[in-house]
Write a protein that holds these residues in place. Structure first.
Motif, PDB file in Angstrom:
ATOM      1  N   GLY A   1       0.858  -1.169   0.000  1.00 21.75           N
ATOM      2  CA  GLY A   1       0.000   0.000   0.000  1.00 21.75           C
ATOM      3  C   GLY A   1       0.896   1.220   0.000  1.00 21.75           C
ATOM      4  N   TYR A   2       0.304   2.406  -0.056  1.00 21.56           N
ATOM      5  CA  TYR A   2       1.101   3.624  -0.121  1.00 21.56           C
ATOM      6  C   TYR A   2       0.557   4.691   0.813  1.00 21.56           C
ATOM      7  N   ARG A   3       1.499   5.382   1.455  1.00 19.96           N
ATOM      8  CA  ARG A   3       1.204   6.597   2.202  1.00 19.96           C
ATOM      9  C   ARG A   3       1.943   7.731   1.503  1.00 19.96           C
ATOM     10  N   ALA A   4       1.228   8.804   1.183  1.00 16.96           N
ATOM     11  CA  ALA A   4       1.823   9.939   0.482  1.00 16.96           C
ATOM     12  C   ALA A   4       1.627  11.203   1.314  1.00 16.96           C
ATOM     13  N   GLU A   5       2.725  11.939   1.524  1.00 18.71           N
ATOM     14  CA  GLU A   5       2.696  13.132   2.366  1.00 18.71           C
ATOM     15  C   GLU A   5       3.248  14.325   1.607  1.00 18.71           C
ATOM     16  N   ALA A   6       2.597  15.475   1.814  1.00 15.27           N
ATOM     17  CA  ALA A   6       3.058  16.723   1.206  1.00 15.27           C
ATOM     18  C   ALA A   6       2.499  17.889   2.009  1.00 15.27           C
ATOM     19  N   ASP A   7       3.338  18.868   2.240  1.00 13.98           N
ATOM     20  CA  ASP A   7       2.908  20.107   2.910  1.00 13.98           C
ATOM     21  C   ASP A   7       2.215  19.838   4.243  1.00 13.98           C
ATOM     22  N   GLY A   8       2.706  18.858   4.980  1.00 15.20           N
ATOM     23  CA  GLY A   8       2.155  18.577   6.298  1.00 15.20           C
ATOM     24  C   GLY A   8       0.865  17.779   6.299  1.00 15.20           C
ATOM     25  N   HIS A   9       0.422  17.307   5.127  1.00 16.44           N
ATOM     26  CA  HIS A   9      -0.791  16.503   5.027  1.00 16.44           C
ATOM     27  C   HIS A   9      -0.449  15.129   4.464  1.00 16.44           C
ATOM     28  N   SER A  10      -1.322  14.153   4.736  1.00 21.38           N
ATOM     29  CA  SER A  10      -1.019  12.792   4.296  1.00 21.38           C
ATOM     30  C   SER A  10      -2.291  12.042   3.933  1.00 21.38           C
ATOM     31  N   VAL A  11      -2.157  11.174   2.929  1.00 23.35           N
ATOM     32  CA  VAL A  11      -3.250  10.300   2.518  1.00 23.35           C
ATOM     33  C   VAL A  11      -2.688   8.887   2.377  1.00 23.35           C
ATOM     34  N   GLY A  12      -3.567   7.911   2.496  1.00 25.48           N
ATOM     35  CA  GLY A  12      -3.159   6.518   2.357  1.00 25.48           C
ATOM     36  C   GLY A  12      -4.098   5.756   1.452  1.00 25.48           C
ATOM     37  N   VAL A  13      -3.536   4.799   0.727  1.00 23.37           N
ATOM     38  CA  VAL A  13      -4.323   3.887  -0.098  1.00 23.37           C
ATOM     39  C   VAL A  13      -3.968   2.480   0.342  1.00 23.37           C
ATOM     40  N   VAL A  14      -4.961   1.758   0.879  1.00 22.23           N
ATOM     41  CA  VAL A  14      -4.706   0.408   1.380  1.00 22.23           C
ATOM     42  C   VAL A  14      -5.851  -0.505   0.951  1.00 22.23           C
ATOM     43  N   THR A  15      -5.563  -1.320  -0.057  1.00 23.37           N
ATOM     44  CA  THR A  15      -6.514  -2.310  -0.540  1.00 23.37           C
ATOM     45  C   THR A  15      -5.777  -3.621  -0.732  1.00 23.37           C
ATOM     46  N   ASP A  16      -6.532  -4.683  -1.001  1.00 22.72           N
ATOM     47  CA  ASP A  16      -5.948  -5.982  -1.322  1.00 22.72           C
ATOM     48  C   ASP A  16      -5.071  -6.509  -0.192  1.00 22.72           C
ATOM     49  N   LEU A  17      -5.700  -6.744   0.935  1.00 19.44           N
ATOM     50  CA  LEU A  17      -5.019  -7.381   2.047  1.00 19.44           C
ATOM     51  C   LEU A  17      -6.006  -8.262   2.791  1.00 19.44           C
ATOM     52  N   GLY A  18      -5.579  -9.488   3.057  1.00 23.52           N
ATOM     53  CA  GLY A  18      -6.475 -10.415   3.736  1.00 23.52           C
ATOM     54  C   GLY A  18      -6.569 -10.147   5.220  1.00 23.52           C
ATOM     55  N   VAL A  19      -5.469  -9.698   5.804  1.00 20.80           N
ATOM     56  CA  VAL A  19      -5.425  -9.351   7.222  1.00 20.80           C
ATOM     57  C   VAL A  19      -4.578  -8.095   7.383  1.00 20.80           C
ATOM     58  N   TYR A  20      -4.760  -7.426   8.509  1.00 25.80           N
ATOM     59  CA  TYR A  20      -3.901  -6.297   8.843  1.00 25.80           C
ATOM     60  C   TYR A  20      -3.286  -6.551  10.207  1.00 25.80           C
ATOM     61  N   SER A  21      -2.268  -5.801  10.515  1.00 28.79           N
ATOM     62  CA  SER A  21      -1.554  -5.968  11.779  1.00 28.79           C
ATOM     63  C   SER A  21      -1.223  -4.589  12.340  1.00 28.79           C
ATOM     64  N   GLN A  22      -0.537  -4.586  13.478  1.00 28.01           N
ATOM     65  CA  GLN A  22      -0.103  -3.314  14.043  1.00 28.01           C
ATOM     66  C   GLN A  22       0.839  -2.599  13.090  1.00 28.01           C
ATOM     67  N   TYR A  23       1.587  -3.368  12.317  1.00 26.53           N
ATOM     68  CA  TYR A  23       2.463  -2.791  11.288  1.00 26.53           C
ATOM     69  C   TYR A  23       1.636  -1.966  10.296  1.00 26.53           C
ATOM     70  N   THR A  24       0.522  -2.521   9.826  1.00 22.81           N
ATOM     71  CA  THR A  24      -0.356  -1.792   8.904  1.00 22.81           C
ATOM     72  C   THR A  24      -0.873  -0.520   9.551  1.00 22.81           C
ATOM     73  N   ILE A  25      -1.359  -0.672  10.769  1.00 19.46           N
ATOM     74  CA  ILE A  25      -1.914   0.480  11.498  1.00 19.46           C
ATOM     75  C   ILE A  25      -0.872   1.580  11.632  1.00 19.46           C
ATOM     76  N   ASN A  26       0.348   1.199  12.000  1.00 17.68           N
ATOM     77  CA  ASN A  26       1.394   2.199  12.213  1.00 17.68           C
ATOM     78  C   ASN A  26       1.647   3.038  10.963  1.00 17.68           C
TER      79      ASN A  26
END
Length: 265
Positions: A130-155
């Motif tokens: 997945g991807y996290r993109a940050e610019a000018d102090g703001h951030s967005v994330g795209v997270v698809t196609d995962l069967g499970v998530y973990s604390q790693y994903t959350i972080n």
């Protein structure tokens, strides 16, 4: 920053993230014509794109990439294994190998105004992210196609201004539906897709006062529908122990056949 789902669903995915000066796509799983139209509706020329961030090599995420890259010569970012898988599938060798830009999970890259962090997903592909993109102090994330998530994903998704989050299927619809058993088992497995309920559980871990928008995406055409995904995720938020209610945040469902409204961050 602007954030737009051009298309999202089991039949094709493409998301736009941009500033005034840097324009990115996450995936190109629809036709080049549809990508061009979507980008142009945002007032951008496709040739102005700084790159396509590819999550993995499944067709609903790359089906437009050959024609699009040949036409516009836009850099293609993905893990080494993902890019190698795409290269093996490119029988006619239409993609210029000079366009490939390998990335590694957890290693930031800079693309124009953006600092982009790929992070590993649990999915049955070569090396999906997945991807996290940050610019000018703001951030967005795209997270698809995962069967499970973990604390790693959350972080990797904490503190976002906006997120496009997979809500792929309703478990009961999938179990009772026409899919063959091996496919059902794959979707429900640890390297499959997030259900509506699981999406709600993950969202509960990400909510904070600064969250400006949640987009539910990658809905299955056969095993979900927009109203059900929305109501299920909202119910999980409302029933959770966190201090928020679903009404505290704009929550929308991305469509497979139409662009979302532009989300300004």
């Amino acid at each position: 920053m602007r954030f737009v789902s051009i298309a999202s669903g089991s039949s094709g995915n493409c998301t736009y993230i941009g500033t005034d000066h840097t324009h990115l796509l996450v995936d190109a799983g629809i036709s080049c014509k549809r990508i061009d139209t979507g980008v142009q509706e945002l007032g951008i020329k496709p040739d102005e794109l700084a790159g396509v961030l590819i999550t993995h090599e499944h067709s609903d995420h790359i089906s437009g990439i050959r024609v699009f890259s040949k036409k516009h010569h836009v850099p293609l970012y993905g893990t080494k294994e993902t890019l190698e898988a795409i290269e093996r599938m490119d029988v006619k060798k239409e993609i210029d190998p000079d366009l490939y830009r390998p990335v590694r999970a957890d290693e930031q890259i800079v693309v124009g105004d953006f600092t982009v962090t790929p992070f590993s997903n649990s999915h049955d592909a070569a090396n999906p992210v997945g991807y996290r993109a940050e610019a000018d102090g703001h951030s967005v994330g795209v997270v698809t196609d995962l069967g499970v998530y973990s604390q790693y994903t959350i972080n990797h998704l904490l503190g976002l201004d906006a997120v496009l989050l997979e809500a792929n299927h309703d478990v009961h619809m999938l179990e009772a539906g026409p899919y063959p058993f091996p496919l059902k088992r794959r979707i429900l497995g640890q390297k499959g897709h997030l259900s509506n309920e699981a999406a709600g559980h993950l969202l509960n871990e990400l909510l904070h006062d600064g969250m400006k928008h949640i987009v539910l995406g990658h809905l299955s055409k056969e095993n979900n529908y927009a109203e059900l995904a929305y109501e299920t995720v909202c119910c999980e938020v409302n029933m959770s122990e966190n201090p928020y209610n679903s009404g505290d945040f704009p929550i929308t469902v991305a469509r497979r056949d139409a662009m979302s409204d532009v989300i300004y961050i």
